[in-house]
Design a protein around this motif. Structure first.
Motif, short mmCIF file in Angstrom:
data_model
loop_
_atom_site.label_atom_id
_atom_site.label_comp_id
_atom_site.label_asym_id
_atom_site.label_seq_id
_atom_site.Cartn_x
_atom_site.Cartn_y
_atom_site.Cartn_z
N ALA A 187 7.60 12.41 -0.57
CA ALA A 187 7.70 12.62 0.89
C ALA A 187 6.60 13.57 1.36
N GLU A 188 6.36 14.60 0.57
CA GLU A 188 5.32 15.59 0.93
C GLU A 188 3.93 14.94 0.94
N LEU A 189 3.69 14.08 -0.06
CA LEU A 189 2.37 13.41 -0.12
C LEU A 189 2.19 12.49 1.08
N ARG A 190 3.26 11.75 1.42
CA ARG A 190 3.17 10.83 2.57
C ARG A 190 2.88 11.62 3.85
N GLU A 191 3.58 12.74 3.97
CA GLU A 191 3.37 13.58 5.15
C GLU A 191 1.92 14.05 5.22
N ALA A 192 1.31 14.25 4.05
CA ALA A 192 -0.08 14.73 4.03
C ALA A 192 -1.06 13.56 4.17
N GLY A 193 -0.55 12.34 4.36
CA GLY A 193 -1.45 11.22 4.64
C GLY A 193 -1.76 10.31 3.46
N TRP A 194 -1.12 10.55 2.32
CA TRP A 194 -1.35 9.68 1.17
C TRP A 194 -0.46 8.44 1.29
N ARG A 195 -0.91 7.34 0.70
CA ARG A 195 -0.05 6.15 0.61
C ARG A 195 0.66 6.17 -0.75
#
Ligand code: FAD
Ligand code: DLZ
Ligand code: SF4
Length: 521
Positions: A62-70
């Motif tokens: 979730a944190e990675l997605r929030e930072a713009g990662w797919r």
């Protein structure tokens, strides 16, 4: 995205600074995270351990997605889930058609073996990067070990102190004039000592979903699932670290080896789960500890002790694991063959020290170092329990357990199964050690001062049984050779009493039923 880079991130690689992520651009990268049955059951891990790892993986995604990662996240219950890392990478290749798979080296040998097959299996470039969250690379450790007759943690630790500059003076000498304040880390506990509690974290929605999954899928695994209070994300782990530095570090050093009934973790940090998952950076923790010393908030014996555990023991066992695998997993120098007793799973024993250590293990998926080493481990050593059974137990029951750190501690430090490569002597001890370092013996049905016969503390006779049956292997060891002079002075009748008491006790041990540690076929 056409032909992206696929970055698989494993369950103990939950760090934003991970080497595989560093060189990647968000717009051409797909991160793959996989909950797989194979990892969840290669031993039947404690319920809290699986819940912790799955919850931490989901929070990290979730944190990675929030930072713009797919992020392509495969849940355990996905009907197409193949159950293995290799199977899931194969499916992800079909979905995304990547040009390259870029992965940080895994922490465990088993997984490394699987990854080494990927170039033959998959039609894309495989890039395997070093895990530089550890201070010492595999190559550096091998070079350090090369040509040395024997390895000692202390020498390695000094190298790491020099390398990091931690607690080093400008002239290259150690802070305080000594490298090691181990002798000031052995205060017995005070009866009225009450350590400030370590923070527990209320399960959020993600963790609650994972807990429900645990009830559905892992009900027959060892251990209590709730209350669940482990930090599952970096910000919680940071809070746990803050609490340790402000409330426990000061007394960490003197009471590192102490054990008190009802105070399970005393002044220990309780940070191993977060460090091993990648939620906390070990070097950063050491720098914070050093700063506490510089600010006169914690004494040198506490700070040096904490730093030694991390840049000393933790790095050393990791290097040792990779140097000695796969042989380390098979080693059995003392030819120990007795099955693990059932009470390691149930806690049903009237030896109070063991019952309490199994209880904290069941309730918290944790026991502190001396409980693992000098109560549970010491028992396995002197009772001659089969190393494989002991390894499976430690790997299954602790929330911080991964083979790279569990195996050297169990095979080397506890069981001497590696023939003394890691520890220079077996850590065998009688009941006297446990009595000095804990309050367990006061409430025990056995008498610690009684050496043999009905009602005597079983550790006392087992200790001499161990020494006697391993005499040929151990008598040449200069660190314990002199113990045999004491044994010989006892005379044949007294020796027979010890050996008979031990045999009578060993005959009472119920072997663990099958199916606790591994799924039965
Ligand atoms: P603290 O006492 O606060 O120590 C600080 C940190 O130092 C720990 O968080 C840990 O990262 C590190 N550390 C301390 N001792 C060791 C050690 N011997 N080896 C490696 N790192 C160390 N630790 C694990 O992380 N995973 C394991 O599977 C594991 N298995 C063990 C098995 C046995 C038989 C023994 C004797 C020890 C084992 N340890 C293991 C080491 C140690 O017991 C735990 O790291 C510690 O109890 C974790 O609690 P803590 O974070 O409060 O540690
Ligand atoms: C321990 C564990 C468990 C229980 N489950 C998973 C999982 O489903 N997916 C995953 O990526 N990692 C898991 N892990 C941690 C792995 O065992 C660990 O990351 C590797 O084995 C390290 O080599
Ligand atoms: Fe353990 Fe022996 Fe003490 Fe009982 S008397 S708590 S068995 S060391």
């Amino acid at each position: 995205m056409t032909h992206p880079i696929l970055v698989p991130i494993l369950g103990d690689q939950l760090s934003r600074t991970l080497s595989s992520l560093r060189g990647c651009a968000k717009n051409e990268t797909i991160i793959l995270m996989m909950e797989v049955w194979g990892e969840a059951t290669y031993v039947k891990h404690h319920k809290q351990k699986i819940a912790l790892i799955f919850s931490a993986m989901r929070h990290f995604a979730a944190e990675l997605r929030e930072a713009g990662w797919r992020v392509d996240y495969v849940e355990l219950t996905d009907p197409d889930n193949t159950g293995s890392f290799t199977g899931e990478v194969a499916r992800a290749i079909e979905r995304h058609n990547p040009r390259t798979i870029c992965i940080t080296e895994p922490s465990e040998w088993r997984v490394q073996q699987a990854i080494e097959e990927w170039p033959d299996k998959f039609d894309c470039l495989i890039e395997l990067l070093p895990d530089d969250r550890f201070l010492c690379s595999h190559r550096e450790f091998r070079e350090w070990a090369d040509g040395r007759k024997s390895l000692t943690m202390e020498h390695f630790y000094r190298e790491m102190r020099r390398k990091t500059g931690l607690l080093m003076r400008e002239d290259g000498t150690p802070e305080g004039g000594a490298w090691n304040y181990d002798a000031e880390n052995r205060e017995p506990p005070k009866g009225d000592m009450i350590a400030p509690p370590a923070p527990k974290f209320e399960p959020d929605e993600i963790t609650q979903e994972v807990i429900a999954l645990m009830h559905q899928q892992f009900g027959d695994h060892f251990g209590d699932l709730e209350p669940f209070g482990w930090p599952v994300a970096a910000r919680e782990a940071e809070q746990a670290a803050d609490a340790f530095f402000s409330t426990r570090l000061e007394k960490f050093g003197p009471y590192q080896d102490a054990m008190l009934h009802g105070q399970d973790d005393l002044y220990h940090s309780m940070l191993s789960t977060s460090i091993n998952l990648g939620l906390l950076d070990p070097l950063d923790l050491c720098r914070r500890a050093e700063q506490a010393y510089k600010d006169s908030k914690a004494p040198l014996n506490s700070v040096e002790g904490f730093i030694r555990q991390i840049i000393g023991w933790r790095e050393y066992v990791r290097g040792f694991y990779w140097l000695h695998m796969p042989g380390l997993a098979e080693a059995n120098e003392l030819a120990a063959a007795r099955p693990l007793p059932e009470f390691f799973w149930t806690g049903d024993t009237d030896m109070r020290c063991l019952a309490d250590c199994v209880r904290t293990t069941r309730e918290d998926a944790h026991a502190h170092h001396i409980q693992r080493l000098m109560v549970l481990g010491n028992f396995c050593l002197i009772a001659g329990i089969d190393p494989k059974a002991v390894q499976d137990w430690y790997l299954a029951v602790y929330a911080d357990a991964y083979e790279w750190v569990e195996l050297p501690n169990v095979s080397g430090m506890v069981l001497y199964a590696d023939g003394g490569k890691l520890a220079t002597k077996p850590y065998a001890a009688s009941g006297n050690y446990i009595n000095t370092m804990s309050d367990y013996c006061k409430g025990c049905r056995y008498k610690v001062s009684q050496k043999t016969g009905e009602g005597a503390c079983p550790f006392n006779a087992l200790y001499w049984h161990f020494m006697d049956r391993n005499r040929d292997r151990l008598k040449g060891n200069h660190r314990i050779g002199r113990i045999y002079a004491n044994w010989d002075r006892m005379g044949a009748d007294r020796q027979r009493e010890y050996l008979e008491s031990a045999e009578i006790f060993l005959d009472t041990l119920q072997p663990a039923r099958k199916g606790w540690a591994r799924i039965e076929n």
